[in-house]
Write a protein that holds these residues in place. Sequence first.
Motif, PDB file in Angstrom:
ATOM      1  N   ILE A  14      -5.430 -13.070  -4.904  1.00 48.71           N
ATOM      2  CA  ILE A  14      -6.122 -12.362  -5.649  1.00 48.71           C
ATOM      3  C   ILE A  14      -6.664 -12.564  -7.453  1.00 48.71           C
ATOM      4  O   ILE A  14      -7.659 -11.454  -7.645  1.00 48.71           O
ATOM      5  CB  ILE A  14      -4.812 -11.771  -5.838  1.00 48.71           C
ATOM      6  CG1 ILE A  14      -3.868 -10.945  -4.650  1.00 48.71           C
ATOM      7  CG2 ILE A  14      -5.264 -10.436  -7.037  1.00 48.71           C
ATOM      8  CD1 ILE A  14      -2.161 -10.302  -4.993  1.00 48.71           C
ATOM      9  N   TYR A  41     -10.930  -4.819 -12.010  1.00 46.04           N
ATOM     10  CA  TYR A  41      -9.730  -3.967 -11.535  1.00 46.04           C
ATOM     11  C   TYR A  41     -10.937  -2.572 -12.426  1.00 46.04           C
ATOM     12  O   TYR A  41     -12.640  -2.682 -13.291  1.00 46.04           O
ATOM     13  CB  TYR A  41      -9.017  -3.782 -12.970  1.00 46.04           C
ATOM     14  CG  TYR A  41      -7.727  -4.431 -12.077  1.00 46.04           C
ATOM     15  CD1 TYR A  41      -7.552  -4.185 -10.274  1.00 46.04           C
ATOM     16  CD2 TYR A  41      -7.318  -5.261 -12.882  1.00 46.04           C
ATOM     17  CE1 TYR A  41      -6.105  -4.945 -10.327  1.00 46.04           C
ATOM     18  CE2 TYR A  41      -5.714  -5.927 -12.226  1.00 46.04           C
ATOM     19  CZ  TYR A  41      -5.379  -6.244 -11.037  1.00 46.04           C
ATOM     20  OH  TYR A  41      -4.733  -6.086 -10.249  1.00 46.04           O
ATOM     21  N   ASP A  73      -6.881   1.830 -11.384  1.00 44.65           N
ATOM     22  CA  ASP A  73      -7.118   0.491 -10.325  1.00 44.65           C
ATOM     23  C   ASP A  73      -6.292   0.743  -8.944  1.00 44.65           C
ATOM     24  O   ASP A  73      -5.569   0.229  -9.791  1.00 44.65           O
ATOM     25  CB  ASP A  73      -8.016  -0.254 -10.694  1.00 44.65           C
ATOM     26  CG  ASP A  73      -8.408  -1.004  -9.154  1.00 44.65           C
ATOM     27  OD1 ASP A  73      -7.907  -0.729  -8.153  1.00 44.65           O
ATOM     28  OD2 ASP A  73      -9.575  -1.249  -9.786  1.00 44.65           O
ATOM     29  N   SER A  74      -6.269   0.956  -8.049  1.00 44.27           N
ATOM     30  CA  SER A  74      -5.159   1.629  -6.955  1.00 44.27           C
ATOM     31  C   SER A  74      -4.291   0.020  -6.862  1.00 44.27           C
ATOM     32  O   SER A  74      -2.916  -0.071  -6.429  1.00 44.27           O
ATOM     33  CB  SER A  74      -4.971   2.238  -6.515  1.00 44.27           C
ATOM     34  OG  SER A  74      -6.328   1.980  -5.393  1.00 44.27           O
ATOM     35  N   ARG A  75      -5.119  -0.877  -7.080  1.00 42.92           N
ATOM     36  CA  ARG A  75      -5.179  -2.373  -6.519  1.00 42.92           C
ATOM     37  C   ARG A  75      -4.457  -2.805  -6.994  1.00 42.92           C
ATOM     38  O   ARG A  75      -3.519  -4.025  -7.305  1.00 42.92           O
ATOM     39  CB  ARG A  75      -6.270  -3.309  -6.787  1.00 42.92           C
ATOM     40  CG  ARG A  75      -7.181  -2.763  -5.686  1.00 42.92           C
ATOM     41  CD  ARG A  75      -8.699  -3.747  -5.513  1.00 42.92           C
ATOM     42  NE  ARG A  75      -9.735  -3.445  -6.793  1.00 42.92           N
ATOM     43  CZ  ARG A  75     -10.037  -4.143  -7.565  1.00 42.92           C
ATOM     44  NH1 ARG A  75     -10.414  -5.471  -6.813  1.00 42.92           N
ATOM     45  NH2 ARG A  75     -10.676  -4.216  -8.842  1.00 42.92           N
ATOM     46  N   ARG A  76      -4.356  -2.418  -8.797  1.00 41.45           N
ATOM     47  CA  ARG A  76      -2.761  -2.802 -10.359  1.00 41.45           C
ATOM     48  C   ARG A  76      -1.403  -3.085  -9.021  1.00 41.45           C
ATOM     49  O   ARG A  76      -0.152  -4.041  -9.612  1.00 41.45           O
ATOM     50  CB  ARG A  76      -2.881  -2.356 -11.263  1.00 41.45           C
ATOM     51  CG  ARG A  76      -4.323  -2.160 -11.822  1.00 41.45           C
ATOM     52  CD  ARG A  76      -4.145  -1.660 -13.187  1.00 41.45           C
ATOM     53  NE  ARG A  76      -5.023  -2.041 -13.903  1.00 41.45           N
ATOM     54  CZ  ARG A  76      -5.566  -3.000 -15.008  1.00 41.45           C
ATOM     55  NH1 ARG A  76      -5.067  -4.233 -14.430  1.00 41.45           N
ATOM     56  NH2 ARG A  76      -6.700  -3.480 -15.029  1.00 41.45           N
ATOM     57  N   ILE A 116      -1.325  -2.524  -5.822  1.00 43.67           N
ATOM     58  CA  ILE A 116      -0.805  -3.447  -4.686  1.00 43.67           C
ATOM     59  C   ILE A 116      -1.134  -4.857  -5.366  1.00 43.67           C
ATOM     60  O   ILE A 116       0.315  -5.152  -4.404  1.00 43.67           O
ATOM     61  CB  ILE A 116      -1.954  -2.874  -4.076  1.00 43.67           C
ATOM     62  CG1 ILE A 116      -2.062  -1.271  -3.331  1.00 43.67           C
ATOM     63  CG2 ILE A 116      -1.806  -3.625  -2.780  1.00 43.67           C
ATOM     64  CD1 ILE A 116      -3.293  -1.220  -3.009  1.00 43.67           C
ATOM     65  N   PHE A 117      -2.044  -5.329  -5.735  1.00 38.54           N
ATOM     66  CA  PHE A 117      -1.610  -6.822  -6.029  1.00 38.54           C
ATOM     67  C   PHE A 117      -0.082  -7.069  -6.513  1.00 38.54           C
ATOM     68  O   PHE A 117       0.139  -8.519  -5.676  1.00 38.54           O
ATOM     69  CB  PHE A 117      -2.822  -7.531  -6.531  1.00 38.54           C
ATOM     70  CG  PHE A 117      -4.293  -6.993  -6.322  1.00 38.54           C
ATOM     71  CD1 PHE A 117      -4.506  -7.005  -4.724  1.00 38.54           C
ATOM     72  CD2 PHE A 117      -4.819  -6.711  -6.977  1.00 38.54           C
ATOM     73  CE1 PHE A 117      -5.670  -6.925  -3.839  1.00 38.54           C
ATOM     74  CE2 PHE A 117      -6.418  -6.471  -6.376  1.00 38.54           C
ATOM     75  CZ  PHE A 117      -6.532  -7.065  -4.795  1.00 38.54           C
ATOM     76  N   GLU A 144       2.052   1.336  -3.436  1.00 41.44           N
ATOM     77  CA  GLU A 144       0.821   2.213  -4.029  1.00 41.44           C
ATOM     78  C   GLU A 144       0.959   3.840  -4.475  1.00 41.44           C
ATOM     79  O   GLU A 144       1.045   4.599  -4.840  1.00 41.44           O
ATOM     80  CB  GLU A 144      -0.097   1.551  -4.147  1.00 41.44           C
ATOM     81  CG  GLU A 144      -1.246   1.926  -5.137  1.00 41.44           C
ATOM     82  CD  GLU A 144      -1.871   2.859  -5.140  1.00 41.44           C
ATOM     83  OE1 GLU A 144      -2.046   3.648  -5.871  1.00 41.44           O
ATOM     84  OE2 GLU A 144      -1.889   3.888  -3.749  1.00 41.44           O
ATOM     85  N   SER A 156       0.989  -1.022  -0.325  1.00 39.81           N
ATOM     86  CA  SER A 156      -0.128  -0.491   0.197  1.00 39.81           C
ATOM     87  C   SER A 156       1.211   1.361  -0.454  1.00 39.81           C
ATOM     88  O   SER A 156       0.782   2.277  -1.005  1.00 39.81           O
ATOM     89  CB  SER A 156      -0.839   0.106   1.050  1.00 39.81           C
ATOM     90  OG  SER A 156      -1.791  -0.839   1.314  1.00 39.81           O
TER      91      SER A 156
END
Length: 87
Positions: free
Chosen positions: A76, A85, A48-51, A53-54, A39, A36
């Motif tokens: 994930i 996403y 998408d911030s998860r890109r 992070i993941f 990111e 996190s």
Amino acid sequence: MYIVEERGMELERRRTANIDVLLYWIMSDVIFFLASQYELENRAKGFDSRRLIFKKEIELFKVLKKEWGNITETRINQILEETPYND
């Protein structure tokens, strides 16, 4: 036993006899925090911030233990099946 508390309130309680599973749970919280932060420092508008992070979570877990990286990647992928996403 793995217990998560915040401000005196128990949020989560898990039990296992497998030390490897316990270590994975502990490292999950640490690695999520690190991913996190990564990111936040490398945020890309419109994505998408998860890109990030993941991707970072998988990378860090694989450094610790390849099997943990594979477990994380599977977890994930399940998340993304339910909530893809949003770019």
